[in-house]
Every structure is written in structure tokens, then in C-alpha cells.
Write an enzyme that holds these catalytic residues in place. Structure first.
Site, mmCIF file in Angstrom:
data_model
loop_
_atom_site.group_PDB
_atom_site.id
_atom_site.type_symbol
_atom_site.label_atom_id
_atom_site.label_comp_id
_atom_site.label_asym_id
_atom_site.label_seq_id
_atom_site.Cartn_x
_atom_site.Cartn_y
_atom_site.Cartn_z
ATOM 1 C CG ASP A 174 13.941 -18.801 10.733
ATOM 2 O OD1 ASP A 174 14.781 -18.899 11.641
ATOM 3 O OD2 ASP A 174 13.355 -19.790 10.244
ATOM 4 C CG HIS A 175 18.981 -14.912 14.397
ATOM 5 N ND1 HIS A 175 19.943 -14.686 13.449
ATOM 6 C CD2 HIS A 175 19.379 -14.203 15.489
ATOM 7 C CE1 HIS A 175 20.877 -13.896 13.931
ATOM 8 N NE2 HIS A 175 20.564 -13.574 15.169
#
Length: 711
Positions: free
Chosen positions: A683-684
Site C-alpha cells: 500500500d503506497h
């Protein structure tokens, strides 16, 4: 007439029954068996009828009250035996009043004659005296009197706020014109004038709070026999042309024409001194039949919105304004053929008064300029292309809220919510729309949309639209060949929902790397029989679990979850790792807890047990919850890499593909090494790309030299 209090009849022994509707109000005349209120208990709803007919003088309950048998509902004025006597005495009082009025009229006539004589000696002041003489005659035999105007019955509400002052001191108002607008937490209402006359003083202002009986102001009204027309109307004309004594007769003729019919102008009345007020709604169209007090246009300034009513009843001949125009007091709205007249062009009268002729010519010039305005100047300023906006038809104008009865506060509320008042069902007196009606309409629309979307929620959760994404169109596959439809299993539907939610909410990035597992695989095979003797099947998975726990401890930013409020990050101090298992019923992810505290053989036994029970569908709910990180291994099947979907609310997942022997340069020559492909999706929002590269590099080091796992 006698007054009686009407009470709640026998309602089957129920106590504290709620009133859901009050069907009458003060001033209504009702017949026996007419519904007074509607009650609703937990068993049924019932109408409470009137036991007798008469005039309602006061309503003692309101919607939402709870009543029981014997409670007061309203006060009713019932016809009695004393009516005849009262009528006779009333007639005597009227006769006395008439006699007094005749005496006042005689005195007024003598005073007018004296003024007339004085005016003959006054030279230039003759016109002013004649105007005052005419005003005295117009005021009626009883002269003019001052009366107080109070807040009427407002349903028992106390301390209701004044949100708009519709009049100012010195204004001439007609009976039923709005004086003030009140707004409570339940509804807004206009307080009408009970008389026609001139407003002398105001005792309230915008923002004040009032209750029934509070003083609004005082008015100067005509006597009983007087004309309601204000006496001051003729003075400005007399001042403009003092040398012309015939203007008053012309004015009388104009008033007679207005009463008998003819083409009349519709102009903007006094709007409190505001200039260039925007028209937000045009409620009429050419050819419409309207009644007196029907709304012509709705104006909105920076302080309030107001309806401009029609002063006449008749047929709209021409509309000179449109939505978006700005107007001021006296601007032309249009023309109307007053009821009782023959339609035709407005007659031009030659007047000796220069002021009246000038205003007539000015209005004609304005209309001519409007009609002769070039098409280029009539372009819609709001359109980018500069093309002329299409004119709404009468039906379209009416559908946008024209012809409905609603106060300014209700119209403002409807505009803010985007509600078309023409679609709202009114419940107020005289089909007036209240705030509750707008609320009910919005709730109904939302409920309808909810029901309609309910049938598509399942399809949306499976990727067929939702969240603003266009849905995939339905296709009839049977026309291409033979097909068979089978229902999705419960686990398959749940998995599809979770994967779709994660894919839509998580900004995915995947980091690819390789790990040299040549020594690891040699060690695993050498320990395979020993592990099997202890009841464990030693696969690469326990090594991956142990290495992932070490990597999570070194890089704790991968062992977090984003808080739902978006303002916090939850850092986890435990290491529970999930493993994806392919089952006949769909994908399942059992969780192994406290991986960092368990050895390889213990992890191998627990992984084998969870995988077997997942295949049989015997996993418990809590055995699939609480994961910090997930491993999805396709090594036993094949592939060189893939992009796994993050199992939210986790922030990372490790994908493992099939290991392959590749030539690897050792600095002097190529050596055959067994390489395991690694795919880390993250998850950036929580993890940076550099951290992901460090995580996979460290993981590859651990798998290349398993001795690091015991450090």
C-alpha cells in the site's frame, strides 16, 4: 353562539396515543363527522371525528402530542338559540355606526368646502388643496383610524424567530399581504396583514423572537365606509403638475378601468430599497391564467428571497423578464389582460399630465429596445460557446416550481437541496409547501434510490460497477453457444467482495526481486525425513514464514494498518502471518499467530493442519482474522512472477512463484543457482518504494543464508 371544548372520545382504553396529523386549524368551519385529528398507536391508526359542526376558535393540540381519552382537542363555536337576538343587537350597533359615520361625513364635507374656498385665494396652491380634498373624500365618511397588528395564532409555538421583514414603515399594504416571515424548528410561515392601509410603525425587526399576541406594529386604515385606496396616492401627481387640476379625474378613470378590466402593466413593487435584485424563478408564461396574489416571479438578494405576487386576476399577455435578469422597484415584469375585459392592445390615452405620459413613453421605449436588441447581445453569458440559451416552455417553467405556494425559507431550502418544488406534495394550509414536506420528499427519494441500488449492490461488489465506475454491460452469452449458469458459493462471493474492496481502496505497487535458495533447498531436503518422523511436512513455506517475521521486525513500517479516520497509523507489536490456500470453494487465508516465537517444525505442523482444514471447509472464523502480513505461494504450480492484491487492512503481501535454476555470475564464472522469484505488493500510502526494495533485499539475504534466522 356558544363555545364548547371538544375532547378525545373513547379510543379503546389506549393511553398516550400519538397525534400524527392535525386536520383543522383556527378559523376553519367544520361539519359533524369531519376529521379533527389522526391518532396512531402501536396497533392501528384512527381518525377522530367532530361530534358537531361549528367554527374552530382554537386548536389545543399539535402534531406529535400524545393524548388519552378525555383530553382537550379544540374549542368549537357552535350555533345556539341566542343567534337571532345577537343578530338583532348587531343590527342596532351597525345602525348606530352608520349614523355616526353620516355625521362624520357631513363634518368632512364642510371642512372640504372651506378648503376649496381657501384654495381659490391661494393661486399656485389650488391643486394641492384639491388633492387633499379628494383624499379626504377617499378616506370615507368615518375617516382613517389607527389599529394595532398582533401576531395571530401560530400553533402554540413560543419565541419563534422572525427571519424576514416583508414591510417597512410607511408602506401601503393590502389585506393578506405578508408582514413578517417566522421560522420555527418545525416550519416557516408568513404572517399576513389583517387590514389594508398604511403601516405607521413597526415594533419588531429581523431576528426578534415573538409569540402569539405580540405587537407587530400599527396601521392606519380606512373607516368602515371608506375606500381602501390610500389617500396619499394622488399627491405626487398633483405635485408634479400643479397647474393641471384635471389629473385627479383622469386618475379616477384609470382606477375605474383597472377595476373593470383592460390590459394592465405588471411592475416590480417596493422591495425594501434593494437594487438590481436577481430573478431566480419566473413562475408565469404567456397565455397563463392567473389569480390575484399568484406568484409572478421570485427574487433573491444577498439577504432574503421573496415572491412577487400578481395584483390582478386575468390572462398573462406578455412576459418581459426572464430567469437571471436583475430588476429594481418599478421595473416592468409584463402585461396582463385583467379578467372582465376584452383582450387587445393597451389603449394610448393623451394625458395633460406630462409625468404620466413620460413614464408611459419610457416603458414603451424599454420594451422596443428589448425586442430590437440584436441576437448577439442576447447570447447566454453562462455558455462557453456564446450561443443563445434555449427558452424554456411554459410547462418547463411550471415544472421548475412555478405555481406552487411556499415561503422564502422553504424555497431557499429546496434550492440548497436541489429539490423541484413542483414535485413536492404540500400539506400546509391552502396547498402550501412546508419544510416538513421538503424533508419528506428528500427521504422518499433517498429511500427509493436505496431500494433501487440494493439489487445492484451485489453486482457492484463483484466488480460490476460502483464507486463511480461504469458497470460492465450485460451480455447474453447463450446466443453464441451453449452455456450453463451456476450460483457462486458463499466463500467465493465473500472473497470476491474483499478483493474488489482492496483493489479499489489501496494504491498498489509491486516490487520484484529474486532470492538464491540453493543452500536452503539442500538443507530442507536433508531434513525432510527427520521432519516427517516428527509428523511435519517440511516445505519452503515455514522458511518463508520465519524470514518474513524477521523482515517485519527489522522494517516495522510493513507491520502497520491505516486507521479508518485517515489521521493515524496503527503499529502492531505482534507477528501474525496469513497464508493463502487454494480450496475447491475459493481462496482462504488462515493466520498463523506469533510466528516469531515458533520453530520451523512447529510452523510446518501448524501450516499443514490449517491448510488441510481449509480444504475441508472446517476453519473457524477467528483462525482467519488478525493477520499482519500475507504470503501467497504459487511455487508448486508455476509462473515467473505475479502481482498479488494486498489483503487490507494489511499494507503488504508477498507473492512467491516457482523457483528456477539460473546461471549466476559469482565474480569469476557463472554458477547454476536455484532462484526464487519474489513479488512484494504494498500500500503506497503506508510504504515508500525505497523501503519496499530494502525489505525484499533483506528477505532475499535471509533465504540465501538461513543461518541468519537463528541470530
Amino acid at each position: 353562539m356558544s363555545s364548547e371544548t371538544i375532547k378525545v372520545p373513547d379510543i379503546g382504553g389506549s393511553e398516550g396515543v400519538e397525534i400524527i396529523e392535525v386536520s383543522v386549524q383556527s378559523g376553519d368551519t367544520i361539519d359533524p363527522e369531519d376529521t379533527m385529528i389522526v391518532l396512531e398507536s402501536d396497533k392501528a391508526s384512527m381518525d377522530v371525528p367532530a361530534p358537531k359542526g361549528g367554527k374552530v376558535t382554537k386548536v389545543l393540540v399539535q402534531e406529535g402530542d400524545k393524548v388519552s381519552e378525555g383530553d382537550d382537542i379544540l374549542e368549537l363555536e357552535v350555533a345556539g338559540e341566542d343567534d337571532a337576538g345577537s343578530d338583532e343587537s348587531g343590527g342596532d350597533e351597525e345602525a348606530d355606526a352608520d349614523s355616526g359615520d353620516e355625521q362624520a361625513a357631513s363634518a368632512s364635507q364642510e371642512e372640504s368646502e372651506e378648503d376649496s374656498k381657501a384654495s381659490q385665494q391661494g393661486g399656485d396652491g389650488s391643486s394641492r388643496k384639491q388633492s387633499q380634498q379628494k383624499s379626504a373624500q377617499k378616506s370615507g365618511g368615518g375617516g382613517r383610524r389607527t389599529v394595532e397588528v398582533h401576531v395571530p395564532d401560530i400553533g402554540g409555538s413560543e419565541g419563534v424567530e422572525i427571519i424576514e421583514m416583508a414591510v417597512s414603515e410607511g408602506d401601503e399594504v393590502s389585506e393578506e399581504d405578508a408582514l413578517i416571515t417566522l421560522e420555527s424548528d418545525k416550519a416557516s410561515m408568513d404572517v399576513p396583514s389583517p387590514y389594508s392601509g398604511k403601516l405607521v410603525s413597526l415594533s419588531v425587526s429581523e431576528g426578534d423572537r415573538v409569540s402569539e399576541g405580540d405587537l407587530i406594529g400599527t396601521m392606519e386604515i380606512a373607516g368602515e365606509e371608506g375606500d381602501d385606496a390610500p389617500a396619499e396616492d394622488d399627491e405626487p401627481e398633483s405635485r408634479d403638475e400643479p397647474e393641471d387640476a384635471g389629473d385627479e379625474d383622469d386618475d379616477d378613470e384609470d382606477e375605474d378601468d383597472a377595476e373593470s378590466g383592460g390590459r394592465q402593466e405588471l411592475r416590480v413593487p417596493d422591495i425594501g430599497g434593494s437594487e438590481n435584485v436577481e430573478i431566480i424563478e419566473v413562475a408565469i408564461g404567456e397565455g397563463d391564467e392567473i389569480s390575484e396574489e399568484d406568484t409572478l416571479i421570485t427574487l433573491e438578494s444577498d439577504k432574503a428571497s421573496m415572491d412577487v405576487p400578481s395584483p390582478y386576476k386575468g390572462k398573462v399577455a406578455e412576459v418581459s423578464v426572464s430567469e437571471g435578469d436583475t430588476v429594481s422597484e418599478g421595473d416592468l415584469i409584463g402585461y396582463i389582460e385583467v379578467a372582465g375585459s376584452k383582450p387587445g392592445p393597451k389603449k394610448q390615452q393623451s394625458q395633460s399630465s406630462g409625468g404620466g405620459q413620460k413614464s408611459e413613453q419610457q416603458a414603451t421605449k424599454q420594451e422596443s429596445a428589448r425586442r430590437e436588441q440584436p441576437a448577439e447581445e442576447k447570447k447566454d453569458e453562462g455558455s462557453y460557446g456564446g450561443e443563445q440559451a434555449p427558452r424554456q416552455s411554459d410547462s418547463q417553467q411550471r415544472s421548475s416550481g412555478a405555481g406552487v405556494h411556499a415561503g422564502p425559507a422553504v424555497r431557499l431550502m429546496a434550492r440548497e437541496l436541489g429539490v423541484d418544488l413542483a414535485e413536492v406534495k404540500p400539506s400546509g394550509p391552502k396547498s402550501r409547501i412546508l419544510k416538513e414536506d421538503v424533508d419528506a420528499f428528500v427521504k422518499q427519494v433517498m429511500q427509493t434510490r436505496k431500494e433501487e441500488s440494493g439489487s445492484t449492490t451485489r453486482a457492484q461488489s463483484q466488480g460490476e460497477g460502483g464507486g463511480g465506475i461504469p458497470p460492465i454491460p450485460a451480455v447474453d452469452f447463450s446466443k453464441f453457444g451453449e452455456v450453463e449458469e451456476k450460483p457462486m458459493g458463499r466463500l467465493m462471493k465473500a472473497g470476491a467482495t474483499n478483493l474488489h474492496r482492496s483493489w479499489l481502496n489501496v494504491p498498489h505497487v509491486t516490487q520484484f526481486d529474486e532470492a538464491d535458495i540453493t543452500e536452503l533447498e539442500s538443507f530442507r531436503k536433508s531434513m525432510k525425513d527427520e521432519a516427517q518422523a516428527q509428523g511435519a511436512r517440511l516445505t519452503p513455506l515455514p522458511f518463508l514464514l520465519k524470514a518474513a517475521a524477521h523482515a517485519l521486525a527489522k522494517y516495522p513500517q510493513f507491520n502497520v494498518s491505516l486507521h479508518p479516520d485517515g489521521d493515524k497509523v496503527v503499529w502492531k507489536k505482534y507477528f501474525h502471518i496469513g497464508m493463502a490456500v487454494d480450496t475447491p470453494n475459493g481462496l482462504m487465508v488462515p493466520v498463523i499467530r506469533d510466528v516469531d516465537q515458533k520453530g520451523l517444525l512447529e510452523l510446518a505442523k501448524e501450516a499443514g493442519d490449517l491448510a488441510a482444514r481449509a480444504q475441508e471447509g472446517k476453519l473457524k472464523r477467528d483462525e482467519m482474522q488478525g493477520g499482519c502480513f500475507t504470503i501467497s505461494s504459487l511455487g508448486s504450480i508455476g509462473g515467473t512472477g505475479f502481482t498479488p492484491i494486498v489483503n487490507a487492512p494489511e499494507v503488504a503481501i508477498l507473492g512467491v512463484a516457482k523457483s528456477q535454476t539460473k546461471p549466476v555470475w559469482d565474480g569469476g564464472q557463472f554458477q547454476p543457482r536455484l532462484m526464487m522469484p519474489l513479488s512484494l505488493s504494498y500500500d503506497h500510502r503506508a510504504v515508500n518504494g525505497a523501503d519496499a526494495a530494502r525489505f525484499t533485499a533483506y528477505l532475499a539475504q535471509l533465504l540465501s543464508d538461513i543461518r541468519r534466522l537463528v541470530l
